[in-house]
Write a protein that holds these residues in place. Sequence first.
Motif, mmCIF file in Angstrom:
data_model
loop_
_atom_site.group_PDB
_atom_site.id
_atom_site.type_symbol
_atom_site.label_atom_id
_atom_site.label_comp_id
_atom_site.label_asym_id
_atom_site.label_seq_id
_atom_site.Cartn_x
_atom_site.Cartn_y
_atom_site.Cartn_z
ATOM 1 N N ASN A 162 0.827 -1.211 0.000
ATOM 2 C CA ASN A 162 0.000 0.000 0.000
ATOM 3 C C ASN A 162 0.863 1.264 0.000
ATOM 4 O O ASN A 162 0.629 2.224 0.749
ATOM 5 C CB ASN A 162 -0.931 0.022 1.219
ATOM 6 C CG ASN A 162 -1.948 -1.095 1.177
ATOM 7 O OD1 ASN A 162 -2.594 -1.332 0.156
ATOM 8 N ND2 ASN A 162 -2.092 -1.815 2.281
ATOM 9 N N LYS A 183 -6.719 3.730 -5.341
ATOM 10 C CA LYS A 183 -7.734 3.489 -4.322
ATOM 11 C C LYS A 183 -8.792 4.576 -4.370
ATOM 12 O O LYS A 183 -9.984 4.309 -4.219
ATOM 13 C CB LYS A 183 -7.085 3.423 -2.942
ATOM 14 C CG LYS A 183 -8.075 3.068 -1.835
ATOM 15 C CD LYS A 183 -7.374 2.849 -0.501
ATOM 16 C CE LYS A 183 -8.383 2.440 0.577
ATOM 17 N NZ LYS A 183 -7.700 2.193 1.879
ATOM 18 N N TRP A 184 -8.350 5.828 -4.577
ATOM 19 C CA TRP A 184 -9.278 6.947 -4.724
ATOM 20 C C TRP A 184 -9.058 7.553 -6.101
ATOM 21 O O TRP A 184 -8.209 8.422 -6.295
ATOM 22 C CB TRP A 184 -9.037 7.995 -3.633
ATOM 23 C CG TRP A 184 -9.359 7.466 -2.266
ATOM 24 C CD1 TRP A 184 -10.599 7.277 -1.717
ATOM 25 C CD2 TRP A 184 -8.433 7.012 -1.267
ATOM 26 N NE1 TRP A 184 -10.500 6.752 -0.459
ATOM 27 C CE2 TRP A 184 -9.190 6.578 -0.137
ATOM 28 C CE3 TRP A 184 -7.043 6.938 -1.202
ATOM 29 C CZ2 TRP A 184 -8.586 6.075 1.006
ATOM 30 C CZ3 TRP A 184 -6.446 6.440 -0.065
ATOM 31 C CH2 TRP A 184 -7.217 6.021 1.026
ATOM 32 N N ASN A 185 -9.851 7.060 -7.066
ATOM 33 C CA ASN A 185 -9.708 7.512 -8.443
ATOM 34 C C ASN A 185 -10.320 8.887 -8.641
ATOM 35 O O ASN A 185 -11.194 9.333 -7.888
ATOM 36 C CB ASN A 185 -10.351 6.505 -9.401
ATOM 37 C CG ASN A 185 -9.431 5.339 -9.703
ATOM 38 O OD1 ASN A 185 -8.278 5.534 -10.076
ATOM 39 N ND2 ASN A 185 -9.935 4.125 -9.535
ATOM 40 N N ASN A 202 -2.538 9.058 -1.666
ATOM 41 C CA ASN A 202 -3.317 8.042 -2.363
ATOM 42 C C ASN A 202 -2.510 6.738 -2.366
ATOM 43 O O ASN A 202 -1.375 6.684 -1.918
ATOM 44 C CB ASN A 202 -3.633 8.495 -3.787
ATOM 45 C CG ASN A 202 -4.961 7.970 -4.313
ATOM 46 O OD1 ASN A 202 -5.390 6.883 -3.935
ATOM 47 N ND2 ASN A 202 -5.616 8.743 -5.163
ATOM 48 N N THR A 203 -3.111 5.662 -2.863
ATOM 49 C CA THR A 203 -2.409 4.387 -2.995
ATOM 50 C C THR A 203 -3.075 3.595 -4.110
ATOM 51 O O THR A 203 -3.868 4.152 -4.881
ATOM 52 C CB THR A 203 -2.395 3.614 -1.656
ATOM 53 O OG1 THR A 203 -1.536 2.471 -1.786
ATOM 54 C CG2 THR A 203 -3.786 3.186 -1.228
ATOM 55 N N TYR A 204 -2.781 2.295 -4.212
ATOM 56 C CA TYR A 204 -3.214 1.496 -5.354
ATOM 57 C C TYR A 204 -4.362 0.572 -4.975
ATOM 58 O O TYR A 204 -4.450 0.079 -3.855
ATOM 59 C CB TYR A 204 -2.031 0.697 -5.904
ATOM 60 C CG TYR A 204 -0.817 1.569 -6.130
ATOM 61 C CD1 TYR A 204 -0.807 2.499 -7.157
ATOM 62 C CD2 TYR A 204 0.291 1.501 -5.277
ATOM 63 C CE1 TYR A 204 0.289 3.325 -7.356
ATOM 64 C CE2 TYR A 204 1.383 2.319 -5.469
ATOM 65 C CZ TYR A 204 1.376 3.237 -6.503
ATOM 66 O OH TYR A 204 2.451 4.065 -6.681
ATOM 67 N N ASP A 205 -5.231 0.323 -5.956
ATOM 68 C CA ASP A 205 -6.422 -0.489 -5.737
ATOM 69 C C ASP A 205 -6.152 -1.928 -6.172
ATOM 70 O O ASP A 205 -6.795 -2.448 -7.089
ATOM 71 C CB ASP A 205 -7.600 0.108 -6.511
ATOM 72 C CG ASP A 205 -8.902 -0.602 -6.208
ATOM 73 O OD1 ASP A 205 -9.015 -1.219 -5.126
ATOM 74 O OD2 ASP A 205 -9.822 -0.523 -7.048
ATOM 75 N N ASN A 206 -5.157 -2.582 -5.507
ATOM 76 C CA ASN A 206 -4.798 -3.963 -5.845
ATOM 77 C C ASN A 206 -4.573 -4.138 -7.336
ATOM 78 O O ASN A 206 -4.949 -5.147 -7.930
ATOM 79 C CB ASN A 206 -5.890 -4.930 -5.361
ATOM 80 C CG ASN A 206 -6.005 -4.935 -3.854
ATOM 81 O OD1 ASN A 206 -4.997 -4.913 -3.149
ATOM 82 N ND2 ASN A 206 -7.226 -4.940 -3.352
#
Length: 239
Positions: A162, A183-185, A202-206
């Motif tokens: 994350n 994660k929050w586009n 922000n971070t990545y949505d898997n």
Amino acid sequence: MIFYFKFGKEVNVTVDGGTCKWLRYLEEQGIDLLNENHTEYVPNLITGDMDSCPPLILEKLKSMGAMIIKTPDQDHTDYTKSLFELGIYVKKKNVKLNRIYVFADTSGRFDHIMGNINTLYKSDKIIEESIQVIQLANDSLTWVLRPGLHSIIIPKILVQNNSWCGLLPIGAPVNCIVTTGLKWNLNKETQLQFGSVVSSSNTYDNCSEVTINTDSPVIWSMGIEPLQKNINNYISSNT
């Protein structure tokens, strides 16, 4: 300390006091550049106002093949001036650049940090627009996304941890920006602007791929701490 890379072969540039840092780094690897025959580590180009690098070191490196260019102009930072000189150098040597990696500290003085960002924004006017300039710090990568669609491949270790990322509208608002893989586009209704909304922390949505479609230049920055031991595996990734 700044390094620039071309296809298959490196073009190395150090800037003023960064030259001494480069020598110290080599010493930590067991390489005494000034007293041993390791010409492959001699910078192709050394630039700056030369107020932080001893003349004896410069003369020694010059004798080993480095080109020394003093750039006293105070209207630009050493970083900016080094890009100007690199552009002249590669044209003279008929070198085709692919991508430029700039090793730059992102801690300490805030005005220096913002000066580096300013150089990133100006880089397309100094170096060919098709050449991506990427700032590499101890724990992050940062570059400018120009208007258009971008695809960024994210190493799995960053997704699994994350790791942070952000989109920052420095200098001017971004009126239309659409992302996937975060994660929050962001969508077409989102305007990025300081004093309103910015996409920090922000971070990545898997997802191992992030796409960003923007109508204006925007800064992309991403944490790479989990990659510190394997950074060489990442800097060959597509941006």
